[in-house]
Design an enzyme around this catalytic site. Structure first.
Site, short mmCIF file in Angstrom:
data_model
loop_
_atom_site.label_atom_id
_atom_site.label_comp_id
_atom_site.label_asym_id
_atom_site.label_seq_id
_atom_site.Cartn_x
_atom_site.Cartn_y
_atom_site.Cartn_z
N ILE A 13 -27.49 29.67 -21.20
CA ILE A 13 -28.58 29.53 -20.41
C ILE A 13 -29.65 30.90 -20.72
O ILE A 13 -30.54 30.92 -20.80
CB ILE A 13 -28.07 29.51 -18.85
CG1 ILE A 13 -27.27 28.16 -18.95
CG2 ILE A 13 -29.42 29.32 -18.07
CD1 ILE A 13 -26.79 27.92 -17.43
N ASP A 32 -24.86 42.17 -23.31
CA ASP A 32 -24.04 40.89 -23.59
C ASP A 32 -22.83 41.73 -24.37
O ASP A 32 -22.70 42.55 -25.34
CB ASP A 32 -24.74 39.91 -24.52
CG ASP A 32 -23.71 38.76 -24.26
OD1 ASP A 32 -24.50 37.55 -24.08
OD2 ASP A 32 -22.70 38.82 -24.74
N SER A 125 -24.10 28.18 -8.98
CA SER A 125 -23.65 26.84 -9.51
C SER A 125 -23.51 25.78 -8.41
O SER A 125 -22.88 26.38 -7.13
CB SER A 125 -22.34 26.76 -10.32
OG SER A 125 -21.80 25.64 -10.40
N TYR A 150 -13.06 29.90 -10.89
CA TYR A 150 -14.40 30.28 -11.36
C TYR A 150 -15.31 29.97 -10.19
O TYR A 150 -16.36 30.69 -9.86
CB TYR A 150 -14.57 29.01 -12.38
CG TYR A 150 -16.15 28.83 -12.58
CD1 TYR A 150 -16.59 27.78 -12.05
CD2 TYR A 150 -17.16 29.71 -13.08
CE1 TYR A 150 -18.09 27.56 -12.42
CE2 TYR A 150 -18.34 29.81 -13.29
CZ TYR A 150 -19.10 28.42 -12.84
OH TYR A 150 -20.28 28.08 -13.15
N LYS A 154 -18.40 32.32 -7.80
CA LYS A 154 -19.91 32.05 -7.42
C LYS A 154 -19.77 32.02 -5.88
O LYS A 154 -20.95 32.50 -5.64
CB LYS A 154 -20.04 30.66 -7.92
CG LYS A 154 -20.08 30.71 -9.58
CD LYS A 154 -21.02 31.72 -10.16
CE LYS A 154 -21.11 31.57 -11.64
NZ LYS A 154 -21.99 32.48 -12.32
N PHE A 178 -27.11 22.73 -11.55
CA PHE A 178 -26.41 21.51 -11.49
C PHE A 178 -25.79 21.48 -12.93
O PHE A 178 -25.07 22.46 -13.37
CB PHE A 178 -27.17 20.13 -10.96
CG PHE A 178 -27.24 20.26 -9.63
CD1 PHE A 178 -27.77 21.06 -9.00
CD2 PHE A 178 -26.43 19.27 -8.79
CE1 PHE A 178 -27.92 21.34 -7.42
CE2 PHE A 178 -26.37 19.31 -7.33
CZ PHE A 178 -27.08 20.29 -6.80
N ASN A 179 -26.04 20.35 -13.69
CA ASN A 179 -25.30 20.55 -15.25
C ASN A 179 -26.37 20.78 -16.08
O ASN A 179 -27.11 19.71 -16.54
CB ASN A 179 -24.50 19.40 -15.29
CG ASN A 179 -23.24 19.19 -14.29
OD1 ASN A 179 -23.25 19.11 -13.35
ND2 ASN A 179 -21.99 18.97 -15.02
C1 WQD Z 1 -19.01 16.68 -16.51
C2 WQD Z 1 -18.68 15.25 -16.43
C3 WQD Z 1 -16.12 15.25 -16.56
C4 WQD Z 1 -15.79 16.36 -20.48
C5 WQD Z 1 -18.62 22.34 -14.67
C6 WQD Z 1 -18.76 23.26 -13.57
C7 WQD Z 1 -20.06 23.88 -13.33
C8 WQD Z 1 -20.79 24.24 -14.76
C9 WQD Z 1 -20.90 22.93 -15.61
C10 WQD Z 1 -20.76 26.42 -15.85
C11 WQD Z 1 -17.37 15.32 -15.26
C12 WQD Z 1 -16.64 14.43 -17.50
C13 WQD Z 1 -16.08 16.08 -19.21
C14 WQD Z 1 -14.90 15.45 -21.18
C15 WQD Z 1 -15.43 13.74 -19.40
N1 WQD Z 1 -20.02 25.29 -15.31
N2 WQD Z 1 -16.17 14.84 -18.95
N3 WQD Z 1 -14.78 14.14 -20.71
O1 WQD Z 1 -17.20 19.60 -14.47
O2 WQD Z 1 -19.44 18.72 -13.85
O3 WQD Z 1 -19.28 21.26 -14.02
O4 WQD Z 1 -19.18 22.56 -15.78
O5 WQD Z 1 -21.71 26.49 -16.16
O6 WQD Z 1 -20.43 24.90 -12.36
O7 WQD Z 1 -18.30 23.03 -12.43
O8 WQD Z 1 -19.15 19.59 -16.06
O9 WQD Z 1 -19.33 19.12 -18.35
O10 WQD Z 1 -17.08 19.77 -17.39
O11 WQD Z 1 -18.31 17.54 -16.81
O12 WQD Z 1 -15.21 12.77 -18.99
O13 WQD Z 1 -14.39 15.72 -22.24
O14 WQD Z 1 -17.97 14.76 -17.46
O15 WQD Z 1 -14.97 14.77 -15.84
O16 WQD Z 1 -17.30 14.01 -14.53
P1 WQD Z 1 -18.85 19.54 -14.58
P2 WQD Z 1 -18.39 18.92 -17.29
#
Ligand code: WQD
Length: 335
Positions: A13, A32, A125, A150, A154, A178-179
């Site tokens: 990001i 960094d 987050s 983690y 935050k 969010f994501n």
């Molecule tokens: C997304 C969805 C998984 C991998 C976390 C942190 C957030 C931010 C982003 C840092 C979920 C599913 C994932 C896989 C899957 N962190 N999944 N198979 O957990 O929502 O958020 O990461 O910046 O603060 O909480 O993100 O991408 O890990 O997962 O099914 O191999 O995809 O179960 O439902 P998440 P994610």
């Protein structure tokens, strides 16, 4: 020319935000320690904008080094990304996560307070909400006990900043992402996961590229449209642009209080299976996957209420899930 310090500016990001800052005419300084990024990103940023940011390889856990930086560098604003961010890893290494994410923040805030540098943007987050009781999630949703060290860093980080604004002239905005997904349209910067990707999209693109045999879909009996978990996937460039708007709000003294919080999402939730279908549609690539058990600590669904960011910041996400997934694939093709 305003000078902006971006910690973690060679990260995912961070690098996209540096590009947007330079496009807006800011002078960028990156700190960094390369613990989760590559020095090559510096030239990649320059190849997009034509300007190579100033760069310091400083470990922000080194209190003396942080002090020395602020003694010899005047900055008008700070965007603080630098932190360890892998949820699962944080459960295995809590002390490293608390030391890195909390000590670094404290050392920076001590220097900001001492030098009366008061425009501070904090990378937070949506994980602070845990599984929210109501969807979409507003900034007033209750903060739930963190599910991981983690997430706790935050929550604690936000509290430390809020308390510091009460005893100093620090003005701070916490941005709860969010994501974040996708990559810059140039495909010159993007997500560079080290080792086996923990996050969904890097795993999807590596599966499509044949690097991973198949994607494990964590959980298929959630109470959602198709049983798989729902998230608010926001294009990293939309996210980067929101940082510039938040920074400008502080530089222009438009903030309504010394500590503000904004959710940054699209307001739309998509399930894992919807993401896979969208990726296959826009790229023409097949994603092999299997439905497996839920991942410990995962929540069922999260997506943002974007009203406050829209009205107060005048920002909204403009790029779609399809745009983000196609950009992630184009970036993967360059690796
Ligand atoms: C997304 C969805 C998984 C991998 C976390 C942190 C957030 C931010 C982003 C840092 C979920 C599913 C994932 C896989 C899957 N962190 N999944 N198979 O957990 O929502 O958020 O990461 O910046 O603060 O909480 O993100 O991408 O890990 O997962 O099914 O191999 O995809 O179960 O439902 P998440 P994610």
């Amino acid at each position: 020319m305003k000078h902006i310090l971006v910690t973690g500016g060679l990260g995912y990001i961070g690098s996209h935000t540096v590009v947007e800052l330079q496009k807006e005419g800011f002078e960028v300084i990156i700190i960094d320690n390369l613990s989760n990024s590559s020095i090559k990103v510096l030239d990649n940023i320059a190849s997009i904008t034509g300007i190579k940011p100033a760069y310091f390889n400083i470990d922000l856990k080194d209190k003396a080094a942080v002090k020395n930086f602020f003694t010899s560098n005047k900055v008008d604003g700070i965007i603080h990304f630098a932190a360890s961010k892998a949820v699962g890893e944080s459960v295995q290494m809590p002390l490293e996560y608390y030391e890195n994410n909390i000590c670094s923040l404290i050392y920076i805030l001590q220097e900001l307070k001492a030098n009366h540098l008061n425009n501070f943007i904090f990378s937070s987050s949506c994980t602070v909400y845990g599984q929210a009781d109501e969807l979409p999630i507003t900034e007033n949703a209750p903060i739930k006990p963190a599910e991981s060290p983690y997430g706790n860093t935050k929550q604690i980080g936000e509290e430390i900043i809020k308390d510091t604004t009460k005893v100093s002239d620090l003005k701070a905005i916490a941005l709860r992402y969010f994501n974040p997904i996708g990559a810059h349209e140039s495909a010159k910067i993007g997500e560079l996961p080290i080792g086996v990707p923990q996050n969904l999209i890097p795993f999807v693109v590596q599966t499509a590229a044949g690097i991973r045999k198949e994607l494990s879909v964590f959980g298929s009996d959630y109470d959602t449209i198709d049983g798989t978990a729902v998230r608010d996937y926001i294009h990293v460039v939309d996210l980067a642009k929101a940082h510039i708007i938040a920074l400008q709000r502080l530089l222009d003294n438009k903030n309504k209080s010394q500590y503000e919080v904004f959710n940054l999402g699209t307001g739309k939730g998509n399930s894992v299976l919807e993401v896979i279908k969208s990726f296959e549609k826009v790229t023409g690539k097949k994603v092999n996957y299997k439905l497996v058990d839920k991942r410990a600590g995962d929540i069922t669904a999260a997506y943002a209420d974007t009203k406050y960011a829209n009205e107060e910041l005048g920002w909204k996400a403009e790029l779609s899930l399809d745009d983000a997934l196609l950009s992630a694939w184009k970036w993967q093709e360059t690796l």
